[in-house]
Design a protein around this motif. Structure first.
Motif, short mmCIF file in Angstrom:
data_model
loop_
_atom_site.label_atom_id
_atom_site.label_comp_id
_atom_site.label_asym_id
_atom_site.label_seq_id
_atom_site.Cartn_x
_atom_site.Cartn_y
_atom_site.Cartn_z
N HIS A 1 52.30 8.32 22.45
CA HIS A 1 51.23 9.32 22.38
C HIS A 1 51.45 10.48 23.35
O HIS A 1 51.21 11.64 23.01
CB HIS A 1 49.88 8.66 22.65
CG HIS A 1 48.71 9.57 22.47
ND1 HIS A 1 48.25 9.96 21.23
CD2 HIS A 1 47.91 10.17 23.38
CE1 HIS A 1 47.21 10.76 21.38
NE2 HIS A 1 46.99 10.91 22.67
N GLY B 1 47.66 9.47 11.33
CA GLY B 1 48.07 10.85 11.55
C GLY B 1 48.46 11.54 10.26
O GLY B 1 48.09 12.70 10.01
N HIS C 1 48.24 4.64 20.08
CA HIS C 1 46.80 4.73 19.83
C HIS C 1 46.48 5.14 18.40
O HIS C 1 45.53 4.63 17.80
CB HIS C 1 46.17 5.75 20.79
CG HIS C 1 46.32 5.42 22.23
ND1 HIS C 1 45.82 4.26 22.79
CD2 HIS C 1 46.95 6.08 23.24
CE1 HIS C 1 46.11 4.23 24.08
NE2 HIS C 1 46.80 5.32 24.38
N ILE C 2 47.25 6.06 17.85
CA ILE C 2 46.99 6.59 16.52
C ILE C 2 48.09 6.13 15.58
O ILE C 2 49.23 6.62 15.67
CB ILE C 2 46.92 8.13 16.54
CG1 ILE C 2 45.91 8.61 17.59
CG2 ILE C 2 46.56 8.67 15.15
CD1 ILE C 2 45.97 10.10 17.86
N TRP D 1 42.88 11.11 14.98
CA TRP D 1 42.57 10.23 13.86
C TRP D 1 41.89 11.00 12.73
O TRP D 1 41.24 12.03 12.97
CB TRP D 1 41.63 9.12 14.33
CG TRP D 1 42.16 8.19 15.35
CD1 TRP D 1 42.68 6.93 15.14
CD2 TRP D 1 42.20 8.39 16.78
NE1 TRP D 1 43.04 6.36 16.34
CE2 TRP D 1 42.75 7.21 17.37
CE3 TRP D 1 41.82 9.43 17.62
CZ2 TRP D 1 42.94 7.07 18.73
CZ3 TRP D 1 42.01 9.30 18.99
CH2 TRP D 1 42.57 8.12 19.53
N ASP E 1 53.17 6.46 18.20
CA ASP E 1 51.90 6.57 18.93
C ASP E 1 51.24 5.20 19.02
O ASP E 1 50.98 4.55 18.00
CB ASP E 1 51.00 7.57 18.21
CG ASP E 1 49.85 8.05 19.07
OD1 ASP E 1 49.21 7.22 19.74
OD2 ASP E 1 49.59 9.27 19.07
N GLY F 1 40.32 4.07 19.97
CA GLY F 1 40.17 5.05 18.91
C GLY F 1 38.75 5.24 18.43
O GLY F 1 38.26 6.38 18.38
#
Length: 260
Positions: A233, A212, A206-207, A181, A204, A113
């Protein structure tokens, strides 16, 4: 001001696809194909700009698929350009360095990220003026015009570039964002008041969902809608694109099914 230079065109299933350049910026424009009548021509219609995701390009399957939906569903014109360092664009030494760092982090199982946010912010600085120059050129075309409504549709890196673009250019009157992000974007999002549709994946990897939700919350738009779908994701449902078609039809002044 550069004008649009068309370099190739094909027609399939009622959609005209034209490759173009604006200066050194390569892009593609999808439009409703003219009918076979001798006097027929390209129809005047709203324009949707689309930003592609990181590591892909202007004609990636997601781009062509969404463009098909927008052309068939509402008769829109849809344009995508290659982001800096993507598609037919050469990479700079900085691009290569950031990509290498990102790949190392992924290989080591470390969070990507912070790297993606930093690199995409750098790409946005380069891409926003390119998008504005492209829009200037596209609006010279009679089938688009300088007074027609303009939307923006971009997820992932398309959001990282699209948020500062929408904040900077008042010609964009509705936008679909998501999957990114809030870091470095939330402050800019606070300047955006146009209607917004936002998508996030609840699982997700990653996020984080809190991130979000924070970006969605930052938009100052009086009309904004959040779509939170289960999944990782890359598992954004395809039907989310159909929702975007309805969103743009509502805000760009077209009726779904008005492709002719």
């Amino acid at each position: 001001m550069h004008s649009v230079q068309f370099t190739a065109e094909t027609t399939s299933d009622g959609v005209l696809e034209r490759d173009f350049t604006v200066g050194e910026i390569p892009g593609v424009l999808w439009s409703p194909a003219p009918s076979s009548a001798p006097a027929s021509g390209l129809v005047r219609a709203p324009l949707v700009l689309m930003g592609h995701g990181g590591g892909t390009h202007k004609k990636a399957p997601a781009m062509s698929g969404r463009a098909q939906r927008l052309v068939h569903g509402c008769g829109f014109h849809v344009a995508v350009i290659d982001a800096p360092g993507h598609g037919d664009r050469p990479r700079t030494a900085h691009d290569e360095q950031e990509i290498a760092v990102m790949q190392q982090a992924m290989k080591a199982g470390e969070p990507v990220g912070p790297i993606v946010v930093r690199y995409n912010a750098h790409l946005a600085e380069r891409a926003v003026p390119e998008w504005q120059a492209t829009l200037d050129a596209l609006q010279q075309l009679p089938e688009i015009g300088a007074d027609g409504p303009v939307g923006y549709y971009g997820l992932n890196m398309g959001t990282a570039i699209g948020v500062p673009l929408a904040a900077a250019d008042p010609r964009i009157t509705a936008a679909v964002f998501g999957l990114f992000w809030p870091d470095l974007l939330a402050e800019t999002a606070q300047r955006i008041t146009i209607p917004v549709e936002f998508a996030l994946q609840w699982d997700d990897e990653h996020i984080p969902r809190e991130a979000g939700l924070a970006l969605y919350d930052a938009f100052a738009s009086k009309e904004k809608t959040l779509y939170a779908n289960a999944g990782s994701h890359k598992e954004l449902p395809r039907f989310q694109a159909d929702s975007a078609v309805l969103f743009f039809a509502r805000h760009l002044g077209r009726t779904v099914g008005s492709a002719d």
